[in-house]
Design a protein around this motif. Structure first.
Motif, PDB file in Angstrom:
ATOM      1  N   UNK A 111       0.847  -1.197   0.000  1.00  0.00           N
ATOM      2  CA  UNK A 111       0.000   0.000   0.000  1.00  0.00           C
ATOM      3  C   UNK A 111       0.880   1.244   0.000  1.00  0.00           C
ATOM      4  N   UNK A 112       0.608   2.173  -0.939  1.00  0.00           N
ATOM      5  CA  UNK A 112       1.416   3.397  -0.977  1.00  0.00           C
ATOM      6  C   UNK A 112       0.608   4.671  -0.750  1.00  0.00           C
ATOM      7  N   UNK A 113      -0.740   4.564  -0.851  1.00  0.00           N
ATOM      8  CA  UNK A 113      -1.566   5.774  -0.733  1.00  0.00           C
ATOM      9  C   UNK A 113      -2.876   5.502  -0.011  1.00  0.00           C
ATOM     10  N   UNK A 163      -0.965  10.710   1.461  1.00  0.00           N
ATOM     11  CA  UNK A 163      -2.311  10.894   2.017  1.00  0.00           C
ATOM     12  C   UNK A 163      -3.022  12.062   1.337  1.00  0.00           C
ATOM     13  N   UNK A 164      -4.234  11.781   0.869  1.00  0.00           N
ATOM     14  CA  UNK A 164      -5.085  12.809   0.266  1.00  0.00           C
ATOM     15  C   UNK A 164      -6.407  12.817   1.029  1.00  0.00           C
ATOM     16  N   UNK A 165      -6.875  14.018   1.386  1.00  0.00           N
ATOM     17  CA  UNK A 165      -8.170  14.121   2.077  1.00  0.00           C
ATOM     18  C   UNK A 165      -9.046  15.107   1.313  1.00  0.00           C
ATOM     19  N   UNK A 166     -10.271  14.694   1.047  1.00  0.00           N
ATOM     20  CA  UNK A 166     -11.217  15.549   0.335  1.00  0.00           C
ATOM     21  C   UNK A 166     -12.323  15.997   1.271  1.00  0.00           C
ATOM     22  N   UNK A 167     -12.384  17.309   1.527  1.00  0.00           N
ATOM     23  CA  UNK A 167     -13.483  17.854   2.345  1.00  0.00           C
ATOM     24  C   UNK A 167     -14.693  18.025   1.428  1.00  0.00           C
ATOM     25  N   UNK A 168     -15.574  17.041   1.491  1.00  0.00           N
ATOM     26  CA  UNK A 168     -16.667  16.934   0.535  1.00  0.00           C
ATOM     27  C   UNK A 168     -17.830  17.849   0.884  1.00  0.00           C
ATOM     28  N   UNK A 220       1.712  12.276  -7.525  1.00  0.00           N
ATOM     29  CA  UNK A 220       2.344  13.368  -6.772  1.00  0.00           C
ATOM     30  C   UNK A 220       1.302  14.276  -6.114  1.00  0.00           C
ATOM     31  N   UNK A 221       0.034  13.900  -6.265  1.00  0.00           N
ATOM     32  CA  UNK A 221      -1.074  14.692  -5.725  1.00  0.00           C
ATOM     33  C   UNK A 221      -1.263  14.305  -4.261  1.00  0.00           C
ATOM     34  N   UNK A 283      -8.481  23.411  -8.404  1.00  0.00           N
ATOM     35  CA  UNK A 283      -8.361  23.913  -9.783  1.00  0.00           C
ATOM     36  C   UNK A 283      -6.896  24.220 -10.102  1.00  0.00           C
ATOM     37  N   UNK A 284      -6.194  24.803  -9.135  1.00  0.00           N
ATOM     38  CA  UNK A 284      -4.766  25.094  -9.329  1.00  0.00           C
ATOM     39  C   UNK A 284      -3.952  23.812  -9.506  1.00  0.00           C
ATOM     40  N   UNK A 285      -4.475  22.700  -8.958  1.00  0.00           N
ATOM     41  CA  UNK A 285      -3.777  21.409  -9.081  1.00  0.00           C
ATOM     42  C   UNK A 285      -4.106  20.719 -10.414  1.00  0.00           C
ATOM     43  N   UNK A 286      -4.809  21.435 -11.289  1.00  0.00           N
ATOM     44  CA  UNK A 286      -5.048  20.909 -12.631  1.00  0.00           C
ATOM     45  C   UNK A 286      -6.367  20.174 -12.820  1.00  0.00           C
TER      46      UNK A 286
END
Length: 303
Positions: A111-113, A163-168, A220-221, A283-286
């Motif tokens: 596991x990497x992410x 680790x990525x977290x989305x505040x939904x 890389x996100x 948006x800045x992250x593409x």
């Protein structure tokens, strides 16, 4: 873009977002497994069993898995917020990822992410203030729940995970919040709630799926992002847009705030609270939104 046969493990895979994300991942060539309380019905998906309350989990669930997408959590607006229910809401989010991290600590794995849901409840009721990922959390129950949820997910940094977290925000789809809002409109008694000026940080379900795919495919996100449309609307504007889409008039007076407080108790902050959230960072992250505006978003859902 075809994947290089990466293996994704989803928690909360049978929810609305989980089901749609599973479909799109499989169509892109990913291998998908679910962690669930009950055996799965999808022949294309391996389902492993867990019971968060009892602290049991099938250790094989992380075998060969590259990325974990953590969507599990009891429904915020499903029941009144008693003390018992509040504990359930937090535990179902924090103890669940904790169980997975216990497995990762003890078993060889690749596991990497970890890509996790969080919620805009982190900011809670803030009037007209434009909220970014840098804004401080609020101090009510919703915010406390999100802070503990994110902290539990961040524990994965011990294992050098991305680790990525989305505040939904408020996800608009055929069910959920939109269905509840549309019922009174369809019955010709639709009306804004409270003063109608509170901001609704909405997002179309397809953009939610695409954002998860963006996080899965771009290695890389990383970090925390608001999962909301770049064009928030007020409760009144949303109600008007739904009425227009359904070709129904809006003539009923606003639903008074005190009525909702009586009906829903503390949970009424979910509908009375005003949370104006910025999508600038994603948006800045593409990331490109398919449905940045409310009218086309509703049109797609209702047609």
């Amino acid at each position: 873009m075809k994947s290089s046969n990466k293996h994704i493990l989803l928690t909360g895979g049978t929810g609305l977002i989980g089901r749609n994300l599973t479909k799109q991942l499989i169509s892109k060539g990913y291998e998908v497994s679910h962690l669930s309380r009950s055996p799965g019905h999808d022949p294309g998906v391996n389902t492993f069993l867990w019971d968060v309350e009892k602290g049991t989990i099938d250790a094989r669930c992380i075998d060969g898995v590259d990325i974990i997408v953590h969507l599990a959590g009891a429904g915020i607006a499903d029941k009144r917020w008693t003390d018992k229910r509040k504990k359930e809401l937090i535990d179902s989010r924090t103890k669940s990822i904790g169980l997975i991290y216990q497995l990762i600590a003890k078993n060889p794995n690749k596991v990497n992410s970890v890509i996790s849901a969080s919620a805009i409840g982190y900011y809670s009721d803030r009037g007209d203030e434009l909220l970014t990922e840098e804004s401080t959390p609020n101090n009510d129950f919703m915010a406390k729940c999100c802070v503990e949820w994110e902290a539990a997910v961040d524990e994965g940094s011990k294992f050098n995970l991305r680790i990525v977290k989305f505040r939904t925000g408020v996800v608009l789809d055929n069910g959920g919040a939109l269905a509840q809002l549309a019922v009174p409109v369809k019955l010709f008694v639709g009306s804004p709630i409270g003063n109608g000026k509170q901001w609704v940080p909405w997002i179309h379900w397809q953009d939610v799926i695409d954002m998860y795919l963006h996080a899965i495919e771009n290695t890389d996100f990383t970090g925390v992002y608001n999962m909301v449309s770049p064009n928030p609307v007020t409760n009144k504007q949303l109600t008007q847009a739904v009425a227009k889409q359904l070709h129904k008039p809006l003539w009923a007076p606003n639903v008074p705030a005190f009525v909702l407080k009586l009906l829903m108790g503390e949970m009424s902050t979910v509908v009375l609270g005003s949370t104006k959230v910025s999508a600038q960072k994603i948006e800045d992250a593409g990331f490109k939104f398919k449905y940045p505006d409310i009218a086309p978003a509703l049109k797609e859902i209702y047609e």
